[in-house]
Design an enzyme around this catalytic site. Structure first.
Site, PDB file in Angstrom:
ATOM      1  N   CYS A 401       1.029  -1.123   0.075  1.00 26.49           N
ATOM      2  CA  CYS A 401       0.071  -0.050   0.073  1.00 26.49           C
ATOM      3  C   CYS A 401       0.799   1.197  -0.040  1.00 26.49           C
ATOM      4  O   CYS A 401       0.438   2.418  -0.216  1.00 26.49           O
ATOM      5  CB  CYS A 401      -0.903   0.177   1.189  1.00 26.49           C
ATOM      6  SG  CYS A 401      -2.618  -0.361   0.765  1.00 26.49           S
ATOM      7  N   ASP A 448      -9.056  -4.890  -5.072  1.00 25.13           N
ATOM      8  CA  ASP A 448      -7.833  -4.617  -4.613  1.00 25.13           C
ATOM      9  C   ASP A 448      -6.620  -5.211  -5.119  1.00 25.13           C
ATOM     10  O   ASP A 448      -6.871  -6.535  -5.527  1.00 25.13           O
ATOM     11  CB  ASP A 448      -7.897  -4.568  -3.006  1.00 25.13           C
ATOM     12  CG  ASP A 448      -6.945  -3.346  -2.360  1.00 25.13           C
ATOM     13  OD1 ASP A 448      -6.296  -2.689  -2.993  1.00 25.13           O
ATOM     14  OD2 ASP A 448      -7.461  -2.842  -1.317  1.00 25.13           O
ATOM     15  N   ASP A 471     -11.828  -5.429   2.981  1.00 26.16           N
ATOM     16  CA  ASP A 471     -13.027  -4.484   2.666  1.00 26.16           C
ATOM     17  C   ASP A 471     -14.256  -5.231   2.698  1.00 26.16           C
ATOM     18  O   ASP A 471     -15.304  -4.791   3.262  1.00 26.16           O
ATOM     19  CB  ASP A 471     -12.914  -4.181   1.179  1.00 26.16           C
ATOM     20  CG  ASP A 471     -11.676  -3.165   0.797  1.00 26.16           C
ATOM     21  OD1 ASP A 471     -11.231  -2.340   1.548  1.00 26.16           O
ATOM     22  OD2 ASP A 471     -11.084  -3.118  -0.265  1.00 26.16           O
TER      23      ASP A 471
END
Length: 722
Positions: A401, A448, A471
């Site tokens: 990330c 993602d 998520d």
């Protein structure tokens, strides 16, 4: 003109992180073989250097000084480091078996796994004693015992050179700590049998100086919590019992089909086993043409021959180099204090100067792994477009990330999109998912992907899967179906197949454990490895969104933060391997049970690229609340604060910091803006926060109550304490 980077076409696998393989790794970092993908398999992120063990036990070295950091070494060498224990080799299929993961295929392999002990077979040994190897548990057990007060009672099983060195080291340490000690050394034959008489005499005298009680020609019958019973019924009282005898080859080697000598892999002068694509070195190997005792000096001197032969084998050359071991070598034996005994060609030396020589040799060896070179950035072209150098920056771009686009830029771009006109699709403001209603079924859908932050595809797949599932779990939904999106660097067809097999088998296992099915996907070649998932989840209850928090609700975080700064430091070769492996282990922890426990949350999100503050701000803005973070309550990953104090930051940190420009400036506060990969769940809890926290911790989560919601809309305050 810059030469092209060759795609990988051959797999080289090093099984074990012994001294020889560590040296080969370092040489590979300096001069790799283009087109060869290197993989290292080892149970731990570090490999201890046994030559300094007696000095550590005696108190001359710190624990960290003994460790070769395989994570840093593998990063420098561009190698895949797989943290796991090899359990077998299938020579027909040419693959290595490692517990808990798909088999690892090889074209050429080398084994350097050391030896093991048969002492655990003694009655009571496993419960009341500890072997000298592996070093980690032994070192911790000794430090715990040494820190106690009062008289000491110690027994060591094994009267060879190693056993005597350890005995003298323990005796010296106890004396230095002012503890009166009764120390026993038990040997089933004669103590120091096979050693030259002059050396043996001096070592026996040194044992006598420490009043060590010798039990020769003695066999252990049973070990209990109070001591050792010998077969002659003599009882040896002891509180700390150590084993330094019974060295033997690891059992699984017998199942490989390789030629063995007394359990050890038989090797030729080229260091090849009976299978020409499998090499072996160090204590796990037996040199059939020139047998030698098990000694580290041979392992060290085999390294340049092994390195050269592996390169030649992978390149298809037949002119392999021969290893010719010396007939004698300088033996250096620690005497407890800063003195040592040296022996070569029948001559014996003793005293502080010999310890200085031993220390110099040991430190010089370890310096090869402490002082690793740092890769220099490539020279930028000139002339170049204005601003290009500033975009590139002065350090490698983070993986995971840490490589995301900043929150502000993302929000501005999304604001340009028109609202959906579909009645069955409900975007959830601030969330990374949408609610889809089909008939009476409510689904959430998300996607993602991650730029690889570790070379091991299995570890990376587990991290990417947990990251994408976050998520779904954050909305209290149950994972249903998933598609995989994979980008691999250019590989040969065979290596691409091997890599895809590892990734997809792992992805299937991760999704199946979460309750979802892999239903398809897409793959392509690209610049680097990227792994992503599109996932749907089922909502049996209304989804937990970002908009339900109210003032007074407590905030619970289920994982420590700091993965961004640790992986940024890892990219630069500045993080300790233990910190990196611990961070990666946390990234692989499923949040499924946490999601179920937090089902009463008024608002919930997963903490990922925008950092703790960024994701908390999403809750605040969508719930029309503010929040207070209690800085000292936020759990941190090991090493994160140290690295933050050194000024290390992830590439996404500056954009995250803009979210709260008036936040305090400190190393700990900076970690509140650190981008997380597969981070924890952040939940606003309306009632019973302490009870919820206890349930999370009972499931093994390092969770904490880290703050509360306030009535100051859109404002987050960061306080040093509650």
């Amino acid at each position: 003109m810059k030469s092209p980077t060759l795609p990988y076409s051959k797999d080289l696998v090093l099984v074990g992180g012994g001294h020889t393989h560590a040296l080969v790794l370092r040489k590979w970092a300096m001069q790799p073989l283009p087109g060869a993908r290197l993989t290292v398999i080892n149970p731990a992120p570090t490999a201890p250097y046994s030559g300094m063990l007696p000095g550590f036990l005696a108190g001359h070295y710190s624990r960290e000084e003994l460790d070769i950091d395989l994570v840093r070494l593998a990063r420098l060498a561009g190698a895949r480091l797989i943290l796991g224990k090899a359990t077998g080799i299938d020579i027909q299929r040419k693959c290595i078996k490692v517990s808990g993961r798909p088999d690892i295929a090889f074209d050429t392999a080398s084994v350097d796994i050391g030896i093991t002990s048969d002492l655990p077979d003694l009655k009571g040994f496993t419960d009341f004693a500890i072997p000298a190897k592996p070093l980690g548990p032994f070192a911790q057990a000794w430090q715990n015992y040494l820190s106690k007060s009062g008289p000491a009672a110690v027994a060591l099983i094994g009267g060879g050179v190693a056993g005597v060195e350890i005995t003298l080291a323990l005796a010296h340490a106890l004396k230095s700590h002012g503890r009166a000690a009764k120390i026993h050394l038990i040997e089933r034959k004669s103590v120091l049998e096979g050693l030259r008489s002059a050396s043996k005499t001096k070592l026996l005298a040194r044992l006598s100086d420490f009043s060590v009680h010798l039990h020769e020609h003695s066999h252990v019958q049973e070990i209990t919590g109070s001591g050792i019973t010998l077969q002659n019924k003599e009882f040896v009282p002891a509180e700390f019992i150590c084993g330094a005898a019974g060295a033997r080859a690891q059992d699984w080697l017998t199942q490989t089909g390789l030629d063995l000598h007394e359990g050890f892999i038989a090797i030729s002068p080229t260091l090849q086993s009976s299978h020409p694509e499998i090499f072996a070195t160090g204590d796990c190997a037996h040199m059939t043409a020139t047998p030698r005792p098990k000694a580290g000096v041979y392992a060290v001197r085999q390294a340049p021959v092994l390195y050269e032969n592996l390169r030649r084998q992978l390149a298809g050359r037949g002119d392999l180099v021969l290893y010719s071991p010396q007939t004698d070598y300088l033996k250096l034996i620690s005497l407890g204090g800063k003195a040592a005994l040296g022996e070569r060609f029948g001559m014996v030396f003793q005293g502080p100067s010999i310890w200085k020589l031993k220390n110099h040799i040991d430190q010089s060896f370890m310096a090869k792994f402490r002082d690793l070179p740092v890769a220099k950035p490539e020279k930028l072209p000139s002339p170049r477009a204005l601003g290009a150098a500033e975009v590139l920056g002065d350090k490698p771009m983070c993986g995971g990330c840490g490589s995301k686009i900043g929150q502000s830029a993302l929000a501005r771009s999304l604001q340009t999109l028109p609202a959906t006109t579909r009645q069955d699709v409900t975007p959830l403001p601030g969330d990374d998912a949408a609610l889809i209603q089909t008939g009476g079924v409510k689904q959430v859908m998300t996607t993602d992907h991650l730029r690889a932050l570790v070379e091991d595809p299995v570890t990376m797949t587990r991290i990417a899967a947990n990251h994408a599932l976050g998520d779904i779990w954050a909305m209290g939904a149950l994972p249903q179906a998933a598609t995989a999106t994979l980008i691999l660097p250019r590989l040969s067809e065979l290596l691409a197949e091997r890599t895809l097999r590892e990734i997809m088998q792992t992805a299937h296992a991760c999704m199946a454990e979460a309750g979802a099915a892999i239903v398809g996907g897409h793959s392509s070649f690209g610049a680097e490895t990227t792994i992503g998932f599109g996932i749907t989840g089922l909502c049996n209850t209304p989804p937990i969104t970002l908009s339900g928090a109210q003032p007074g609700h407590h905030l619970i975080l289920t994982k420590p933060v700091g993965s961004g700064v640790i992986m940024a430091a890892d990219m630069q070769g500045l993080a300790k391997g233990a910190w990196v492996s611990n961070a990666m282990a946390h990234m692989q922890i499923s949040q499924a049970k946490a999601s179920q426990i937090l089902c009463q949350a008024s608002a919930m999100t997963d903490v990922t690229g925008f950092g703790l503050v960024g994701h908390l701000m999403n809750i605040c803005q969508n719930s029309n609340c503010g929040a207070t973070l209690w800085l000292d309550k936020v759990p941190l990953l090991d090493g994160a604060l140290v690295l933050s104090e050194q000024g290390i930051k992830s590439t996404l940190f500056p954009q995250n910091r803009e979210i709260l420009p008036k936040a305090p400036h400190s190393a700990r506060a900076d970690l509140m803006f650190d981008p997380q990969t597969a981070g924890g769940l952040l939940a606003a809890i309306p009632v019973n926060a302490e009870e919820t926290l206890e349930r999370l911790r009972a499931e093994g989560y390092e969770a904490a109550i880290i703050g509360e919601m306030t009535d100051q809309i859109g404002h987050i305050s960061i306080s040093e304490s509650t």
